[in-house]
Design a protein around this motif. Structure first.
Motif, PDB file in Angstrom:
ATOM      1  N   GLY A 196       0.843  -1.197   0.000  1.00 28.74           N
ATOM      2  CA  GLY A 196       0.000   0.000   0.000  1.00 28.74           C
ATOM      3  C   GLY A 196       0.873   1.240   0.000  1.00 28.74           C
ATOM      4  O   GLY A 196       2.069   1.167  -0.297  1.00 28.74           O
ATOM      5  N   PRO A 197       0.317   2.394   0.320  1.00 26.37           N
ATOM      6  CA  PRO A 197      -1.025   2.620   0.857  1.00 26.37           C
ATOM      7  C   PRO A 197      -2.099   2.610  -0.219  1.00 26.37           C
ATOM      8  O   PRO A 197      -1.827   2.760  -1.401  1.00 26.37           O
ATOM      9  N   LEU A 198      -3.355   2.448   0.261  1.00 24.79           N
ATOM     10  CA  LEU A 198      -4.501   2.364  -0.624  1.00 24.79           C
ATOM     11  C   LEU A 198      -5.667   3.141  -0.023  1.00 24.79           C
ATOM     12  O   LEU A 198      -5.696   3.421   1.169  1.00 24.79           O
ATOM     13  N   GLY A 199      -6.634   3.458  -0.880  1.00 24.83           N
ATOM     14  CA  GLY A 199      -7.875   4.027  -0.388  1.00 24.83           C
ATOM     15  C   GLY A 199      -8.096   5.486  -0.747  1.00 24.83           C
ATOM     16  O   GLY A 199      -7.160   6.287  -0.749  1.00 24.83           O
ATOM     17  N   SER A 200      -9.343   5.808  -1.040  1.00 26.42           N
ATOM     18  CA  SER A 200      -9.727   7.188  -1.347  1.00 26.42           C
ATOM     19  C   SER A 200     -10.366   7.872  -0.146  1.00 26.42           C
ATOM     20  O   SER A 200     -10.812   9.012  -0.241  1.00 26.42           O
ATOM     21  N   PHE A 201     -10.444   7.166   0.983  1.00 28.90           N
ATOM     22  CA  PHE A 201     -10.980   7.738   2.218  1.00 28.90           C
ATOM     23  C   PHE A 201      -9.813   8.310   3.007  1.00 28.90           C
ATOM     24  O   PHE A 201      -9.086   7.599   3.689  1.00 28.90           O
ATOM     25  N   ALA A 308     -23.562  -1.938   7.322  1.00 31.79           N
ATOM     26  CA  ALA A 308     -24.921  -1.635   7.774  1.00 31.79           C
ATOM     27  C   ALA A 308     -24.985  -0.253   8.424  1.00 31.79           C
ATOM     28  O   ALA A 308     -25.940   0.505   8.209  1.00 31.79           O
ATOM     29  N   MET A 309     -23.977   0.068   9.215  1.00 33.94           N
ATOM     30  CA  MET A 309     -23.955   1.369   9.874  1.00 33.94           C
ATOM     31  C   MET A 309     -23.861   2.494   8.851  1.00 33.94           C
ATOM     32  O   MET A 309     -24.558   3.510   8.955  1.00 33.94           O
ATOM     33  N   VAL A 310     -22.998   2.321   7.866  1.00 33.45           N
ATOM     34  CA  VAL A 310     -22.826   3.357   6.845  1.00 33.45           C
ATOM     35  C   VAL A 310     -24.150   3.619   6.131  1.00 33.45           C
ATOM     36  O   VAL A 310     -24.542   4.771   5.909  1.00 33.45           O
ATOM     37  N   GLU A 311     -24.872   2.551   5.784  1.00 34.28           N
ATOM     38  CA  GLU A 311     -26.134   2.724   5.080  1.00 34.28           C
ATOM     39  C   GLU A 311     -27.185   3.390   5.962  1.00 34.28           C
ATOM     40  O   GLU A 311     -27.986   4.205   5.481  1.00 34.28           O
ATOM     41  N   VAL A 312     -27.195   3.051   7.255  1.00 36.82           N
ATOM     42  CA  VAL A 312     -28.148   3.677   8.171  1.00 36.82           C
ATOM     43  C   VAL A 312     -27.879   5.176   8.285  1.00 36.82           C
ATOM     44  O   VAL A 312     -28.804   5.994   8.296  1.00 36.82           O
ATOM     45  N   VAL A 313     -26.603   5.551   8.381  1.00 39.28           N
ATOM     46  CA  VAL A 313     -26.262   6.980   8.473  1.00 39.28           C
ATOM     47  C   VAL A 313     -26.661   7.703   7.196  1.00 39.28           C
ATOM     48  O   VAL A 313     -27.241   8.802   7.243  1.00 39.28           O
ATOM     49  N   PHE A 327     -19.199  14.582   1.828  1.00 38.82           N
ATOM     50  CA  PHE A 327     -19.555  13.377   2.582  1.00 38.82           C
ATOM     51  C   PHE A 327     -18.656  12.249   2.093  1.00 38.82           C
ATOM     52  O   PHE A 327     -18.811  11.748   0.984  1.00 38.82           O
ATOM     53  N   ARG A 328     -17.699  11.880   2.932  1.00 39.57           N
ATOM     54  CA  ARG A 328     -16.744  10.834   2.567  1.00 39.57           C
ATOM     55  C   ARG A 328     -16.901   9.674   3.541  1.00 39.57           C
ATOM     56  O   ARG A 328     -16.958   9.884   4.755  1.00 39.57           O
ATOM     57  N   TYR A 329     -16.962   8.466   2.993  1.00 43.11           N
ATOM     58  CA  TYR A 329     -17.195   7.326   3.875  1.00 43.11           C
ATOM     59  C   TYR A 329     -16.449   6.093   3.383  1.00 43.11           C
ATOM     60  O   TYR A 329     -16.046   5.994   2.221  1.00 43.11           O
ATOM     61  N   GLU A 330     -16.291   5.162   4.294  1.00 42.48           N
ATOM     62  CA  GLU A 330     -15.666   3.882   3.979  1.00 42.48           C
ATOM     63  C   GLU A 330     -16.405   2.798   4.749  1.00 42.48           C
ATOM     64  O   GLU A 330     -16.570   2.892   5.967  1.00 42.48           O
ATOM     65  N   LYS A 331     -16.862   1.796   4.026  1.00 41.32           N
ATOM     66  CA  LYS A 331     -17.489   0.641   4.657  1.00 41.32           C
ATOM     67  C   LYS A 331     -16.398  -0.334   5.070  1.00 41.32           C
ATOM     68  O   LYS A 331     -15.629  -0.793   4.227  1.00 41.32           O
ATOM     69  N   PHE A 332     -16.355  -0.636   6.350  1.00 33.64           N
ATOM     70  CA  PHE A 332     -15.241  -1.445   6.842  1.00 33.64           C
ATOM     71  C   PHE A 332     -15.743  -2.811   7.278  1.00 33.64           C
ATOM     72  O   PHE A 332     -16.232  -2.998   8.379  1.00 33.64           O
ATOM     73  N   ALA A 333     -15.656  -3.790   6.369  1.00 34.61           N
ATOM     74  CA  ALA A 333     -16.054  -5.160   6.653  1.00 34.61           C
ATOM     75  C   ALA A 333     -14.965  -5.845   7.456  1.00 34.61           C
ATOM     76  O   ALA A 333     -13.818  -5.374   7.498  1.00 34.61           O
ATOM     77  N   PRO A 334     -15.276  -6.986   8.110  1.00 30.99           N
ATOM     78  CA  PRO A 334     -14.275  -7.652   8.944  1.00 30.99           C
ATOM     79  C   PRO A 334     -12.994  -8.001   8.226  1.00 30.99           C
ATOM     80  O   PRO A 334     -11.924  -7.985   8.805  1.00 30.99           O
ATOM     81  N   SER A 335     -13.052  -8.307   6.917  1.00 32.52           N
ATOM     82  CA  SER A 335     -11.843  -8.774   6.239  1.00 32.52           C
ATOM     83  C   SER A 335     -11.220  -7.750   5.311  1.00 32.52           C
ATOM     84  O   SER A 335     -10.105  -7.949   4.845  1.00 32.52           O
ATOM     85  N   GLU A 336     -11.917  -6.662   5.010  1.00 30.36           N
ATOM     86  CA  GLU A 336     -11.336  -5.700   4.091  1.00 30.36           C
ATOM     87  C   GLU A 336     -12.020  -4.355   4.194  1.00 30.36           C
ATOM     88  O   GLU A 336     -13.175  -4.246   4.584  1.00 30.36           O
ATOM     89  N   ALA A 337     -11.276  -3.322   3.805  1.00 32.21           N
ATOM     90  CA  ALA A 337     -11.847  -1.983   3.708  1.00 32.21           C
ATOM     91  C   ALA A 337     -12.366  -1.803   2.294  1.00 32.21           C
ATOM     92  O   ALA A 337     -11.691  -2.134   1.334  1.00 32.21           O
TER      93      ALA A 337
END
Length: 340
Positions: A196-201, A308-313, A327-337
């Motif tokens: 890495g690094p990686l990610g647009s968040f 789920a939290m990201v979608e609720v927000v 509005f910038r967000y990242e869904k963080f699943a147990p195995s990957e961002a």
């Protein structure tokens, strides 16, 4: 003096290069073996168009209207063959990193500590072999290899860029391969590698109030961002709402208190949603949006947590008719961002 230019690519890869005074971004990139898109290099064809998200620069007046219109220039579109930075900049390149002949950067280090800060969370500290080569934007992540396997897992830094030790808040997933290695095998002195690094968040320059929303180990990139805001000094109000499921899932609260002491504009609150919680504030982060001390429609929002939290927000803001400035967000699943 040189300027740091962060080149972010469509696939989430980032490469930070140095640009000398008076040097164009295109020339600086080629000098450091980053083959940005180009054809004429004279401001005529428009092939090298990118978007400067942050920073000051001079485009001169030697390019033609067909290559870059006045409207595009007003929107931050640049020709890297003409762009001469006048400060550190973040430049979004509209192609995958592989198209620029970049290979994922690999970094290595030694495990310094593995702490079970709660039943659900592990704090991993890695002493980097060459800290200067791991240059990332606060909020980004790396793919950490599980020792003894070819498998990787994606984790955001909870430490700030430039630190000699990288830190990660890792969810302890029952039966997970990385979790099992951390809990059962990992010891100080073990060798680890990451790409890495990686990610647009990642953190942008604060130009208005900042609202941060974190769920569980989604706190990690937020901590990295806060460390940088503290170091830079931020006059705009910064407010964090940190949500977890159980009381014991609240971690790094002492660190948040220290950050609030160092940055007078920063305040944070936490809430616990699970049954049987004794923490004073219950519910989800969306239940505490009314406590935000500024207008959410006029702020920058950074959100990181489970999908789920990201979608609720997102739904809660939509139902309120609120559209933040950014509005910038990242869904963080147990195995990957999963970058948005």
């Amino acid at each position: 003096m040189t300027y740091r230019i962060a080149l972010t690519f469509e696939d989430g890869a980032t490469r930070i290069i140095d640009c000398n005074p008076g040097e164009t971004v295109l020339d600086a990139a080629y000098r450091q073996k980053v083959n940005l898109p180009m054809d004429c290099s004279d401001g005529v064809c428009g092939t090298c168009k990118c978007h400067c998200e942050q920073g000051r620069y001079d485009l001169g007046d030697e390019y033609i209207e067909e290559a870059l219109s006045a409207e595009e220039a007003d929107q931050g579109i640049v020709l890297t063959c003409q762009m001469v930075p006048e400060s550190d900049c973040i430049v979004a390149v509209p192609v995958p990193s592989g198209a620029c002949k970049l290979t994922p950067a690999t970094h290595a280090g030694t495990v310094g500590a593995v702490e079970r800060v709660s039943d659900s969370t592990i704090l991993l500290t890695v002493a980097l072999d060459t800290p200067a080569t791991l240059d990332f934007l606060p909020g980004q992540y790396v793919n950490l290899q599980i020792p003894g396997t070819a498998e990787t897992r994606s984790y955001s830094f909870s430490s700030k860029p430039g630190a000699t030790e990288a830190q990660f808040l890792i969810r302890n997933v029952p039966g997970g391969r990385m979790s099992r290695w951390l809990v059962e095998q990992a010891r100080a002195g073990d060798r680890v590698s990451m790409t890495g690094p990686l990610g647009s968040f990642f953190l942008r320059k604060a130009e208005r109030p900042v609202l941060m929303l974190a769920g569980g180990t989604g706190l990690a990139p937020i901590l990295s961002m806060l460390e940088v805001l503290v170091d830079r000094g931020c006059d705009w109000p910064v407010h964090l709402v940190y949500g977890v499921t159980q009381d014991q899932d609240l971690v790094e609260t002492d660190r948040l208190d220290r950050l609030a002491t160092r940055l007078q504009s920063f305040r944070w609150t936490a809430c616990v949603s699970g049954p049987g919680a004794t923490y004073p504030r219950s519910g989800y982060v969306t239940d505490h949006l009314d406590d935000v001390p500024f207008d959410i429609a006029a702020c920058d929002v950074y959100l990181c947590g489970p999908p789920a939290m990201v979608e609720v927000v997102r739904a809660a803001l939509r139902d309120r008719g609120v559209t933040p400035a950014h509005f910038r967000y990242e869904k963080f699943a147990p195995s990957e961002a999963v970058p948005a």
